[in-house]
Design a protein around this motif. Structure first.
Motif, PDB file in Angstrom:
ATOM      1  N   GLU A 104       0.825  -1.204   0.000  1.00 17.07           N
ATOM      2  CA  GLU A 104       0.000   0.000   0.000  1.00 17.07           C
ATOM      3  C   GLU A 104       0.868   1.266   0.000  1.00 17.07           C
ATOM      4  O   GLU A 104       1.227   1.782   1.061  1.00 17.07           O
TER       5      GLU A 104
ATOM      6  N   VAL B 279      -0.171   4.595   2.141  1.00 14.17           N
ATOM      7  CA  VAL B 279      -0.265   4.602   3.603  1.00 14.17           C
ATOM      8  C   VAL B 279       0.826   5.471   4.225  1.00 14.17           C
ATOM      9  O   VAL B 279       1.999   5.397   3.838  1.00 14.17           O
TER      10      VAL B 279
ATOM     11  N   VAL C 298       1.110  -1.837   9.143  1.00 15.00           N
ATOM     12  CA  VAL C 298       0.159  -0.880   8.567  1.00 15.00           C
ATOM     13  C   VAL C 298      -1.077  -0.645   9.437  1.00 15.00           C
ATOM     14  O   VAL C 298      -1.933   0.163   9.086  1.00 15.00           O
ATOM     15  N   SER C 299      -1.176  -1.330  10.557  1.00 14.23           N
ATOM     16  CA  SER C 299      -2.240  -1.056  11.515  1.00 14.23           C
ATOM     17  C   SER C 299      -1.692  -1.311  12.921  1.00 14.23           C
ATOM     18  O   SER C 299      -1.048  -2.336  13.159  1.00 14.23           O
TER      19      SER C 299
ATOM     20  N   ASP D 201      -5.782   6.654   5.196  1.00 16.69           N
ATOM     21  CA  ASP D 201      -4.386   6.445   4.780  1.00 16.69           C
ATOM     22  C   ASP D 201      -3.410   6.764   5.910  1.00 16.69           C
ATOM     23  O   ASP D 201      -2.309   6.218   5.954  1.00 16.69           O
ATOM     24  N   ASN D 202      -3.798   7.646   6.804  1.00 18.52           N
ATOM     25  CA  ASN D 202      -2.979   7.967   7.975  1.00 18.52           C
ATOM     26  C   ASN D 202      -3.317   6.939   9.058  1.00 18.52           C
ATOM     27  O   ASN D 202      -4.051   7.208  10.009  1.00 18.52           O
ATOM     28  N   ARG D 203      -2.761   5.747   8.913  1.00 14.73           N
ATOM     29  CA  ARG D 203      -3.246   4.575   9.628  1.00 14.73           C
ATOM     30  C   ARG D 203      -3.169   4.679  11.152  1.00 14.73           C
ATOM     31  O   ARG D 203      -3.949   4.034  11.852  1.00 14.73           O
TER      32      ARG D 203
END
Length: 241
Positions: free
Chosen positions: A153, A156, A165-166, A184-186
């Protein structure tokens, strides 16, 4: 005779002025009607009220939204969409009182699509999962997977040194007629991951989608097309089922 001629010229000038003003009024009314129809059925402007989509969208950016999505054009994974609050995502807020003249001007600008006073009642996120998708995070590389396909991604934004990513893991299957959406700003987005206690458990009904954002229109130095990164989601359909 000269007085008659002068009176005739004056009358013609007055008539020409009235015709000119009438034409201006007609042009103005047609422009307002066209703007209203465009705003109602084709495109609409919104501003970005939060930091949840940085760096793709910066707070106070203005975006243009294609309202033919999803009624005419289908939505796809990766689309940046504007949607109405499914219930409980946004905090309750009081309407700010405006002077009558400013309120009237704001109403008119909203009517023709040049203002978006209801932006604070909507959210902007990226679609990650469509109905039936199995969305999981995170694998050993910190990636999110859809239908068993790990995603690369590029959109991100993560804190320095972070590769996951999370912040929190999850494992969800998207219900029928619903979407799984993420900012997107995770690490600074209250999206599907963090609305599990709401009535729809973090999923967004497709019917709540107002449209797909396709361009940043303001400020000028932020102008850009908004892509949906089909290469990121390549192979995800094959893994569905």
């Amino acid at each position: 005779m000269d007085m008659d001629r002068a009176g005739s010229v004056s009358a013609r000038r007055k008539k020409s002025t009235l015709l000119f003003l009438r034409d201006l009024l007609v042009i103005f009314m047609v422009a307002v009607l066209v703007s209203f129809l465009i705003k109602t059925f084709l495109i609409r402007s919104f501003f970005i009220p939060s930091q949840s989509m940085e760096q793709t969208l910066v707070m106070d950016d203005r975006i243009i939204v294609n309202e033919l999505v999803p009624e005419v054009t289908p939505i796809t994974r990766g689309d940046v969409v504007v949607f109405k609050d499914p219930g409980g995502w946004l905090p309750a807020r009081e309407e700010a009182q405006q002077p009558p003249l400013i309120a009237a001007v704001d109403w008119f600008l909203a009517f023709v699509g040049l203002s978006a006073p209801d932006s604070n009642d909507h959210l902007v996120k990226r679609i990650i999962g469509l109905p039936g998708d199995h969305v999981v995070c995170c694998n050993a590389l910190g990636q999110l997977s859809v239908n068993g396909v790990p995603l690369d991604e590029p959109y991100v934004a993560l804190p320095p040194g972070e590769t996951k990513v999370s912040r929190d893991d999850f494992d969800e299957v998207v219900p029928d007629d619903s979407l799984w959406v993420m900012g997107d700003n995770r690490y600074n987005s209250k999206d599907s991951r963090y609305n599990g206690e709401t009535p729809l458990e973090g999923f967004v009904p497709i019917d709540n989608v107002v449209g797909r954002a396709f361009v940043v229109s303001w400020p000028v130095d932020h102008w850009s097309w908004l892509g949906n990164y089909p290469e990121t989601f390549a192979g995800v359909d094959e893994g569905a089922g």
